[in-house]
Design a protein around this motif. Structure first.
Motif, PDB file in Angstrom:
ATOM      1  N   LYS A  51       0.559  -5.029   0.566  1.00 52.36           N
ATOM      2  CA  LYS A  51      -0.102  -4.094   1.147  1.00 52.36           C
ATOM      3  C   LYS A  51      -0.833  -3.780   0.412  1.00 52.36           C
ATOM      4  O   LYS A  51      -2.628  -3.966   0.643  1.00 52.36           O
ATOM      5  CB  LYS A  51       0.709  -2.721   2.213  1.00 52.36           C
ATOM      6  N   ASN A 121      -0.229 -11.424  15.958  1.00 51.66           N
ATOM      7  CA  ASN A 121      -1.128  -9.838  15.705  1.00 51.66           C
ATOM      8  C   ASN A 121      -0.268  -8.621  14.952  1.00 51.66           C
ATOM      9  O   ASN A 121      -0.964  -7.648  14.041  1.00 51.66           O
ATOM     10  CB  ASN A 121      -1.145  -9.884  17.196  1.00 51.66           C
ATOM     11  N   ASP A 122       1.200  -8.482  15.526  1.00 50.30           N
ATOM     12  CA  ASP A 122       1.906  -7.267  14.947  1.00 50.30           C
ATOM     13  C   ASP A 122       2.281  -7.024  13.694  1.00 50.30           C
ATOM     14  O   ASP A 122       1.398  -6.233  13.048  1.00 50.30           O
ATOM     15  CB  ASP A 122       3.101  -7.173  16.026  1.00 50.30           C
ATOM     16  N   LEU A 124      -0.192  -8.685  11.523  1.00 50.07           N
ATOM     17  CA  LEU A 124      -0.817  -8.421  10.671  1.00 50.07           C
ATOM     18  C   LEU A 124      -2.118  -7.235  10.905  1.00 50.07           C
ATOM     19  O   LEU A 124      -2.056  -6.217   9.836  1.00 50.07           O
ATOM     20  CB  LEU A 124      -2.795  -9.306  11.576  1.00 50.07           C
ATOM     21  N   SER A 125      -1.542  -6.412  11.971  1.00 47.20           N
ATOM     22  CA  SER A 125      -2.116  -4.770  11.971  1.00 47.20           C
ATOM     23  C   SER A 125      -0.713  -3.972  10.951  1.00 47.20           C
ATOM     24  O   SER A 125      -1.388  -3.073  11.039  1.00 47.20           O
ATOM     25  CB  SER A 125      -1.571  -4.388  12.717  1.00 47.20           C
ATOM     26  N   GLU A 126       0.345  -5.091  10.635  1.00 41.90           N
ATOM     27  CA  GLU A 126       2.001  -3.869   9.949  1.00 41.90           C
ATOM     28  C   GLU A 126       0.545  -3.987   8.788  1.00 41.90           C
ATOM     29  O   GLU A 126       1.029  -2.878   8.018  1.00 41.90           O
ATOM     30  CB  GLU A 126       2.537  -4.380   9.226  1.00 41.90           C
ATOM     31  N   TYR A 127       0.021  -5.166   8.122  1.00 41.79           N
ATOM     32  CA  TYR A 127      -0.669  -4.729   7.303  1.00 41.79           C
ATOM     33  C   TYR A 127      -1.985  -4.738   7.165  1.00 41.79           C
ATOM     34  O   TYR A 127      -2.599  -5.051   5.720  1.00 41.79           O
ATOM     35  CB  TYR A 127      -0.673  -6.323   6.163  1.00 41.79           C
ATOM     36  N   GLU A 128      -2.450  -4.258   7.878  1.00 43.37           N
ATOM     37  CA  GLU A 128      -4.198  -3.337   8.328  1.00 43.37           C
ATOM     38  C   GLU A 128      -4.946  -4.991   7.827  1.00 43.37           C
ATOM     39  O   GLU A 128      -6.033  -4.176   7.912  1.00 43.37           O
ATOM     40  CB  GLU A 128      -4.749  -2.910   6.970  1.00 43.37           C
ATOM     41  N   THR A 130      -6.651  -8.028  10.505  1.00 43.68           N
ATOM     42  CA  THR A 130      -7.299  -8.785  11.783  1.00 43.68           C
ATOM     43  C   THR A 130      -7.349 -10.105  11.818  1.00 43.68           C
ATOM     44  O   THR A 130      -7.599 -10.946  10.628  1.00 43.68           O
ATOM     45  CB  THR A 130      -8.408  -8.419  12.146  1.00 43.68           C
TER      46      THR A 130
END
Length: 146
Positions: A51, A121-122, A124-128, A130
């Motif tokens: 991350k 998408n989930d 991607l958001s886990e790694y901040e 978009t």
């Protein structure tokens, strides 16, 4: 154990413990609880490191698509389906970096374009991240089409 897909519960088997004792009398076989703690602790460290690496790369390329994502779907010989999300980007030394962001079992009945898109998408958001940060290569199989 990982390569042979042997469950960690195998470590608790009395016969395995006896076998390990014959090979090395001083060796104590770890139980599944300890193994789980070690694996999850290692995962947390590696996840945080990845991350951080992605965050540094994102700052360098802010506002532009800077990472390529590849989605891979496959089924093993036991008919278990998997999905894997791979990332490719260039670091500050202009080296191409490839990372596996996520991988999981993906049941056949869930293997639709909408479910795959939601999972991506989930992740991607886990790694901040978009979708504005990435270019995505989608699988071309019939079930992946809308």
């Amino acid at each position: 154990m990982l390569v042979g897909f042997i469950p960690f519960a195998f470590l608790s088997n009395i016969f395995f413990k006896e076998f390990a004792g014959v090979l090395n009398a001083g060796y104590l076989v770890m139980g599944t609880t300890m193994m789980n703690k070690i694996i999850f602790a290692l995962y947390a460290v590696l996840h945080a490191s990845l991350k951080d690496e992605l965050g540094r790369a994102r700052k360098r390329y802010f506002g532009r698509k800077w990472m390529g994502l590849q989605i891979d779907l496959w089924t093993d010989t036991n008919k278990v389906a998997y999905v894997c999300l791979n990332a490719t980007f260039v670091n500050e030394k202009f080296e191409r970096i490839n990372r596996v962001l996520a991988s999981r079992v993906f049941p056949e009945d869930e293997k639709t374009a909408d479910n795959i898109e939601g999972w991506v998408n989930d992740m991607l958001s886990e790694y901040e991240l978009t979708v504005r940060d990435v270019s995505i290569s989608w699988p071309t199989g019939a079930k992946s089409r809308r």
